[in-house]
Design an enzyme around this catalytic site. Structure first.
Site, short mmCIF file in Angstrom:
data_model
loop_
_atom_site.label_atom_id
_atom_site.label_comp_id
_atom_site.label_asym_id
_atom_site.label_seq_id
_atom_site.Cartn_x
_atom_site.Cartn_y
_atom_site.Cartn_z
N LYS A 14 0.85 -1.30 -0.04
CA LYS A 14 0.05 0.02 -0.01
C LYS A 14 0.84 1.26 0.08
O LYS A 14 0.74 2.25 -0.65
CB LYS A 14 -0.90 -0.06 1.26
CG LYS A 14 -1.97 0.82 1.37
CD LYS A 14 -2.57 0.97 2.62
CE LYS A 14 -3.92 0.05 2.78
NZ LYS A 14 -4.55 0.64 3.96
N ASP A 69 -7.88 3.61 4.45
CA ASP A 69 -8.51 2.53 5.07
C ASP A 69 -9.03 2.02 3.63
O ASP A 69 -10.13 2.80 3.05
CB ASP A 69 -9.37 2.55 6.21
CG ASP A 69 -9.39 1.34 6.83
OD1 ASP A 69 -8.60 0.76 7.66
OD2 ASP A 69 -10.70 0.90 6.90
N ASP A 156 -6.17 -8.76 -5.12
CA ASP A 156 -5.98 -8.12 -6.56
C ASP A 156 -6.00 -9.49 -7.52
O ASP A 156 -6.54 -9.35 -8.58
CB ASP A 156 -4.51 -7.86 -6.60
CG ASP A 156 -4.37 -6.27 -6.38
OD1 ASP A 156 -5.47 -5.97 -6.28
OD2 ASP A 156 -3.36 -5.65 -6.34
N HIS A 181 -9.11 2.20 -7.03
CA HIS A 181 -9.70 3.03 -5.98
C HIS A 181 -8.94 3.86 -5.12
O HIS A 181 -9.16 5.32 -4.82
CB HIS A 181 -10.52 2.09 -4.87
CG HIS A 181 -9.42 0.98 -4.15
ND1 HIS A 181 -8.38 0.34 -5.21
CD2 HIS A 181 -9.05 0.46 -3.04
CE1 HIS A 181 -7.93 -0.44 -4.55
NE2 HIS A 181 -8.28 -0.29 -3.16
N ARG A 182 -7.35 3.36 -4.73
CA ARG A 182 -6.59 4.38 -3.92
C ARG A 182 -6.19 5.56 -5.12
O ARG A 182 -5.91 6.57 -4.51
CB ARG A 182 -5.47 3.35 -3.62
CG ARG A 182 -4.53 4.17 -2.76
CD ARG A 182 -3.68 3.23 -2.00
NE ARG A 182 -4.61 2.12 -1.22
CZ ARG A 182 -4.88 0.76 -1.73
NH1 ARG A 182 -4.24 0.22 -2.78
NH2 ARG A 182 -5.50 0.18 -0.86
P1 IMP Z 1 -6.15 -1.90 5.71
O1 IMP Z 1 -4.79 -1.80 5.90
O2 IMP Z 1 -6.74 -2.15 7.13
O3 IMP Z 1 -6.87 -0.67 5.04
O4 IMP Z 1 -6.72 -3.19 4.93
C1 IMP Z 1 -6.87 -3.09 3.66
C2 IMP Z 1 -7.15 -4.52 3.11
O5 IMP Z 1 -8.01 -4.51 2.27
C3 IMP Z 1 -5.93 -5.20 2.61
O6 IMP Z 1 -5.26 -5.92 3.33
C4 IMP Z 1 -6.69 -5.97 1.33
O7 IMP Z 1 -7.02 -7.13 1.95
C5 IMP Z 1 -7.84 -5.23 0.95
N1 IMP Z 1 -7.36 -4.29 -0.02
C6 IMP Z 1 -7.38 -2.73 -0.10
N2 IMP Z 1 -6.92 -2.26 -1.18
C7 IMP Z 1 -6.50 -3.22 -1.85
C8 IMP Z 1 -5.75 -3.56 -3.30
O8 IMP Z 1 -5.52 -2.29 -3.82
N3 IMP Z 1 -5.86 -4.59 -3.67
C9 IMP Z 1 -6.01 -5.76 -3.24
N4 IMP Z 1 -6.73 -5.67 -1.99
C10 IMP Z 1 -6.85 -4.60 -1.29
#
Ligand code: IMP
Length: 201
Positions: A14, A69, A156, A181-182
């Site tokens: 990320k 998030d 992904d 999305h990001r």
């Molecule tokens: P966070 O770090 O608590 O926001 O968790 C985000 C989680 O959502 C990640 O660990 C992935 O499982 C999923 N996720 C968020 N963005 C993506 C992406 O761009 N690709 C694939 N999975 C994503």
């Protein structure tokens, strides 16, 4: 001298996506540079969790801080895994374990079109003027029960984009960063920061 910005995350994938989306106007760091441990995500929504992460890291560093998030919403699963995307298969679950659980949950729908979307909520906190802003992005697709591609992270390999006839796991970072999305939320962040720096010049 470039202004410092801290990304409140422990997720290297990320951080890498966000780093390349911010561009070179900022000196980009992550919370690991300050030895800040993982922040407990006790919120029930993406907004709440992004606010918790950005709040804690900005308070500890006193620097401009950005927290994303994000997660995957599957319509046939009433929006799950949603905010629990990172820990769908358990508190320390790996991406492979989360993907396996999602595939098992969706097995019964294997003959249906499984619509889904990634959501990203980014909170930006600037301790200099005490401002707090929230930006959203989403990316529509569907889930394939046949994982493809080794790029990216998380879900992904299961996230299929009809127009491209490929999964997010088959896109390279530059391609994903045009559509995700990001990327959508981050474009709003960089537009905001650009406007703000012009206003203060
Ligand atoms: P966070 O770090 O608590 O926001 O968790 C985000 C989680 O959502 C990640 O660990 C992935 O499982 C999923 N996720 C968020 N963005 C993506 C992406 O761009 N690709 C694939 N999975 C994503």
């Amino acid at each position: 001298m470039k202004r410092k910005i801290v990304i409140a995350t422990m997720n290297d994938h990320k951080a890498s996506e966000i780093r390349s989306l911010i561009g070179d106007r900022y000196d980009v760091m992550t919370q690991s540079s300050f030895s800040i441990p993982s922040v407990h995500e006790t919120g029930k929504t993406f907004e709440e969790n992004a606010l918790i992460k950005a709040g804690e890291v900005s308070q500890k560093t006193g620097l401009l801080t950005l927290a994303d998030d994000s997660g995957l919403e599957v319509d046939l699963l009433q929006g799950n895994p949603g905010v629990y995307s990172a820990r769908y298969a358990g508190p320390n679950a790996t991406d492979a374990e989360n993907n396996k659980k999602l595939l098992a949950e969706l097995e019964e729908f294997k003959d249906e079109k499984i619509s889904a979307r990634f959501q990203s909520v980014i909170v930006l906190i600037d301790p200099v003027d005490n401002s707090k802003n929230i930006f959203h992005g989403s990316w529509e697709g569907r889930i394939t029960l046949k994982p493809r591609g080794k790029n990216g992270f998380g879900y992904d390999p299961l996230f299929y984009i009809e127009d491209l006839e490929s999964t997010a796991g088959e896109l390279n970072q530059a391609e994903k960063n045009k559509l995700s999305h990001r990327a959508i939320a981050m474009r709003k962040v960089t537009d905001y920061l650009k406007k703000k720096s012009l206003d203060t010049e």
